[in-house]
Design an enzyme around this catalytic site. Structure first.
Site, PDB file in Angstrom:
ATOM      1  N   SER A   1      43.437  44.640  54.767  1.00 52.95           N
ATOM      2  CA  SER A   1      42.145  44.251  54.188  1.00 52.95           C
ATOM      3  C   SER A   1      42.318  43.830  52.739  1.00 52.95           C
ATOM      4  O   SER A   1      43.224  44.324  52.052  1.00 52.95           O
ATOM      5  CB  SER A   1      41.165  45.419  54.240  1.00 52.95           C
ATOM      6  OG  SER A   1      39.954  45.085  53.587  1.00 52.95           O
TER       7      SER A   1
ATOM      8  N   TYR B   1      39.283  54.920  52.451  1.00 52.17           N
ATOM      9  CA  TYR B   1      39.485  53.707  53.266  1.00 52.17           C
ATOM     10  C   TYR B   1      40.325  52.683  52.517  1.00 52.17           C
ATOM     11  O   TYR B   1      41.307  52.160  53.066  1.00 52.17           O
ATOM     12  CB  TYR B   1      38.130  53.100  53.651  1.00 52.17           C
ATOM     13  CG  TYR B   1      38.279  51.760  54.332  1.00 52.17           C
ATOM     14  CD1 TYR B   1      38.680  51.682  55.659  1.00 52.17           C
ATOM     15  CD2 TYR B   1      38.059  50.573  53.632  1.00 52.17           C
ATOM     16  CE1 TYR B   1      38.848  50.458  56.284  1.00 52.17           C
ATOM     17  CE2 TYR B   1      38.222  49.339  54.258  1.00 52.17           C
ATOM     18  CZ  TYR B   1      38.618  49.285  55.580  1.00 52.17           C
ATOM     19  OH  TYR B   1      38.798  48.077  56.189  1.00 52.17           O
TER      20      TYR B   1
HETATM   21  N1  LIG Z   1      34.364  44.409  58.800  1.00 52.11           N
HETATM   22  C1  LIG Z   1      34.973  44.297  57.628  1.00 52.11           C
HETATM   23  O1  LIG Z   1      34.345  43.991  56.609  1.00 52.11           O
HETATM   24  C2  LIG Z   1      36.467  44.491  57.541  1.00 52.11           C
HETATM   25  C3  LIG Z   1      37.128  43.970  56.423  1.00 52.11           C
HETATM   26  C4  LIG Z   1      38.505  44.145  56.323  1.00 52.11           C
HETATM   27  C5  LIG Z   1      39.203  44.804  57.322  1.00 52.11           C
HETATM   28  N2  LIG Z   1      38.520  45.308  58.384  1.00 52.11           N
HETATM   29  C6  LIG Z   1      39.295  46.022  59.403  1.00 52.11           C
HETATM   30  O2  LIG Z   1      39.150  45.359  60.636  1.00 52.11           O
HETATM   31  C7  LIG Z   1      39.429  46.265  61.693  1.00 52.11           C
HETATM   32  C8  LIG Z   1      38.352  46.131  62.747  1.00 52.11           C
HETATM   33  O3  LIG Z   1      37.121  46.549  62.192  1.00 52.11           O
HETATM   34  P1  LIG Z   1      35.759  45.765  62.491  1.00 52.11           P
HETATM   35  O4  LIG Z   1      35.252  45.269  61.196  1.00 52.11           O
HETATM   36  O5  LIG Z   1      35.931  44.812  63.588  1.00 52.11           O
HETATM   37  O6  LIG Z   1      34.807  46.991  62.869  1.00 52.11           O
HETATM   38  P2  LIG Z   1      34.219  47.470  64.288  1.00 52.11           P
HETATM   39  O7  LIG Z   1      33.360  46.407  64.863  1.00 52.11           O
HETATM   40  O8  LIG Z   1      33.631  48.806  63.986  1.00 52.11           O
HETATM   41  O9  LIG Z   1      35.501  47.629  65.212  1.00 52.11           O
HETATM   42  C9  LIG Z   1      36.395  48.704  65.053  1.00 52.11           C
HETATM   43  C10 LIG Z   1      37.167  48.857  66.338  1.00 52.11           C
HETATM   44  O10 LIG Z   1      38.161  49.873  66.141  1.00 52.11           O
HETATM   45  C11 LIG Z   1      37.973  50.874  67.149  1.00 52.11           C
HETATM   46  N3  LIG Z   1      38.328  52.180  66.627  1.00 52.11           N
HETATM   47  C12 LIG Z   1      37.977  52.725  65.439  1.00 52.11           C
HETATM   48  N4  LIG Z   1      38.486  53.954  65.341  1.00 52.11           N
HETATM   49  C13 LIG Z   1      39.164  54.205  66.498  1.00 52.11           C
HETATM   50  C14 LIG Z   1      39.901  55.308  66.984  1.00 52.11           C
HETATM   51  N5  LIG Z   1      40.063  56.424  66.275  1.00 52.11           N
HETATM   52  N6  LIG Z   1      40.439  55.207  68.225  1.00 52.11           N
HETATM   53  C15 LIG Z   1      40.285  54.099  68.961  1.00 52.11           C
HETATM   54  N7  LIG Z   1      39.604  53.011  68.537  1.00 52.11           N
HETATM   55  C16 LIG Z   1      39.054  53.074  67.316  1.00 52.11           C
HETATM   56  C17 LIG Z   1      36.504  50.790  67.521  1.00 52.11           C
HETATM   57  O11 LIG Z   1      36.318  51.323  68.820  1.00 52.11           O
HETATM   58  P3  LIG Z   1      35.190  52.430  69.099  1.00 52.11           P
HETATM   59  O12 LIG Z   1      33.892  51.826  68.657  1.00 52.11           O
HETATM   60  O13 LIG Z   1      35.328  52.651  70.547  1.00 52.11           O
HETATM   61  O14 LIG Z   1      35.584  53.606  68.255  1.00 52.11           O
HETATM   62  C18 LIG Z   1      36.274  49.294  67.492  1.00 52.11           C
HETATM   63  O15 LIG Z   1      36.737  48.702  68.673  1.00 52.11           O
HETATM   64  C19 LIG Z   1      39.512  47.650  61.057  1.00 52.11           C
HETATM   65  O16 LIG Z   1      40.864  48.007  60.891  1.00 52.11           O
HETATM   66  C20 LIG Z   1      38.871  47.433  59.695  1.00 52.11           C
HETATM   67  O17 LIG Z   1      39.361  48.340  58.735  1.00 52.11           O
HETATM   68  C21 LIG Z   1      37.181  45.153  58.521  1.00 52.11           C
END
Ligand SMILES: NC(=O)c1ccc[n+]([C@@H]2O[C@H](COP(=O)([O-])OP(=O)(O)OC[C@H]3O[C@@H](n4cnc5c(N)ncnc54)[C@H](OP(=O)(O)O)[C@@H]3O)[C@@H](O)[C@H]2O)c1
Length: 262
Positions: free
Chosen positions: A139, A152
Site C-alpha cells: 500500500s 496497519y
Molecule cells: N481499499 C484501500 O484503500 C486499500 C489501499 C491499499 C491497500 N489495500 C489492501 O488491499 C487488500 C484488499 O483490501 P480491499 O481494499 O479490497 O478490502 P476488502 O474489500 O475488505 O477485501 C479484503 C479481503 O481480504 C479478506 N480477508 C481479510 N482478512 C482476512 C483473514 N484474516 N483471513 C482470510 N481473508 C481475509 C476479506 O475476506 P473476508 O471478508 O471473508 O474476511 C476480503 O476478501 C488488503 O491487503 C488491503 O490492505 C487496500
C-alpha cells in the site's frame, strides 16, 4: 479441479474489493483459481469466476492463522501454482491505545504472518519448479506513519519492504515478486476498519477494478512494484522527501475519528 489444462493462481481475499477484481483478471487471463477469504461470501464470488471459464476452488479460512494457511495450501493438492496473489488484509482505525489488542494482533497476523507463511510455502514450490509469479498487495500507506491507523500502515511498510527483498533473493530462479501499492480504493476496507467517519473514509476513492488490473499486469510483466494512479505516485514521491513527523501529522488530518463530515 475440473480442468488442469489451465495454469493455477491462488488469490487471497478474493471475496470482495481488490482481491475479487484480481481473481477476475486471473480468470479472464486463463488461470484456474483457488480463492480464499474468511467469510461465506467467497462461495458467491466463485460463481462469478466460473462464468469466466475458470475452474474454481474455494477455501473459507482465517488466514491470520497458520492452520488457515495450511488449509489453503493443502487444497492445491500439490498442483503447481503459477501465480500467487497474496492480497488478503485489513485495517484498523482509531488511536492505538484505544484499540483492542485482539484486533491489533489480527491485523498483524493477517497482513504479515499469514501472508508470509503462505508466500514461503508456495514460493518454495515455485523455486523448485523454476517459475512463478508472486503479487503482494502492499500500500502507499506503507510510505507514511499512519496516525490513527498506526498498526496497519506499519504492516504495509513491512510488506512493501519485504517484497523488494524477496524479489532480489529470487533473482535468477524464474520466480518474480511484484508489490501492488494502491492508494485509497473504493472497497469494504474503510467500513471494516471502522473509519467511515474519517476524511479518508468519506473521500472519493479509486476503482478497485482499475487498481487490480494495474497490479495484475505488473505481475504478468514481472515488474518490481506498481503504484496505482498519478496522485498516489506523486504522494509516494513526496513521502520519500518529507519528514516523518510531517507525514504523521498529515495522516492525522485524514484518519482521525470524526475528521469526516458527519
Ligand atoms: N481499499 C484501500 O484503500 C486499500 C489501499 C491499499 C491497500 N489495500 C489492501 O488491499 C487488500 C484488499 O483490501 P480491499 O481494499 O479490497 O478490502 P476488502 O474489500 O475488505 O477485501 C479484503 C479481503 O481480504 C479478506 N480477508 C481479510 N482478512 C482476512 C483473514 N484474516 N483471513 C482470510 N481473508 C481475509 C476479506 O475476506 P473476508 O471478508 O471473508 O474476511 C476480503 O476478501 C488488503 O491487503 C488491503 O490492505 C487496500
Amino acid at each position: 479441479m475440473a480442468s488442469h489444462t489451465r495454469p493455477l493462481a491462488i488469490v487471497t481475499g478474493a471475496s470482495s474489493g481488490i482481491g475479487y477484481e484480481l481473481a477476475k483478471c486471473c480468470a479472464d487471463y486463463g488461470f484456474d483459481v483457488l480463492i480464499a477469504a474468511d467469510e461465506p461470501a467467497i462461495t458467491e464470488a466463485a460463481q462469478d469466476f466460473r462464468t469466466r471459464g475458470a475452474a474454481v476452488e474455494t477455501v473459507e479460512a482465517d488466514l491470520a492463522t497458520l492452520d488457515g494457511v495450511d488449509q489453503l495450501y493443502a487444497t492445491a493438492k500439490g498442483r503447481p501454482v503459477e501465480a500467487l496473489l497474496a492480497n488478503a488484509g485489513h485495517g484498523l482505525g482509531h488511536g492505538f491505545l484505544d484499540q483492542d489488542f485482539h484486533d491489533v494482533r489480527h491485523v498483524i497476523d493477517t497482513n504479515i504472518t499469514g501472508t508470509l507463511y503462505l508466500i514461503q510455502q508456495v514460493g518454495r514450490d515455485m523455486r523448485t519448479h523454476g517459475q512463478g509469479r508472486i503479487l503482494i498487495t502492499g500500500s502507499v500507506a506503507g510510505f507514511m506513519p499512519g496516525t490513527f491507523q498506526a498498526v496497519y500502515n506499519g504492516t504495509k511498510a513491512f510488506l512493501n519492504s519485504f517484497s523488494w527483498a524477496l524479489r532480489n533473493e529470487l533473482q535468477d530462479t524464474g520466480v518474480t515478486v511484484t508489490c501492488l501499492m494502491p492508494g485509497a480504493t473504493e472497497t469494504a476496507f474503510f467500513a471494516r476498519a471502522d473509519m467511515l467517519d474519517t476524511k479518508v473514509g468519506q473521500a472519493e476513492k479509486d476503482d478497485p477494478a482499475e487498481v487490480a488490473k494495474t497490479g495484475f499486469e505488473a505481475m504478468m510483466e514481472g515488474e518490481g512494484d506498481v503504484v496505482y494512479g498519478w496522485k498516489n505516485k506523486l504522494q509516494t514521491a513526496m513521502a520519500n522527501v518529507t519528514p516523518a513527523s510531517m507525514l504523521a501529522e498529515q495522516h492525522r488530518t485524514k484518519a482521525e475519528p470524526g475528521s469526516g463530515e458527519q
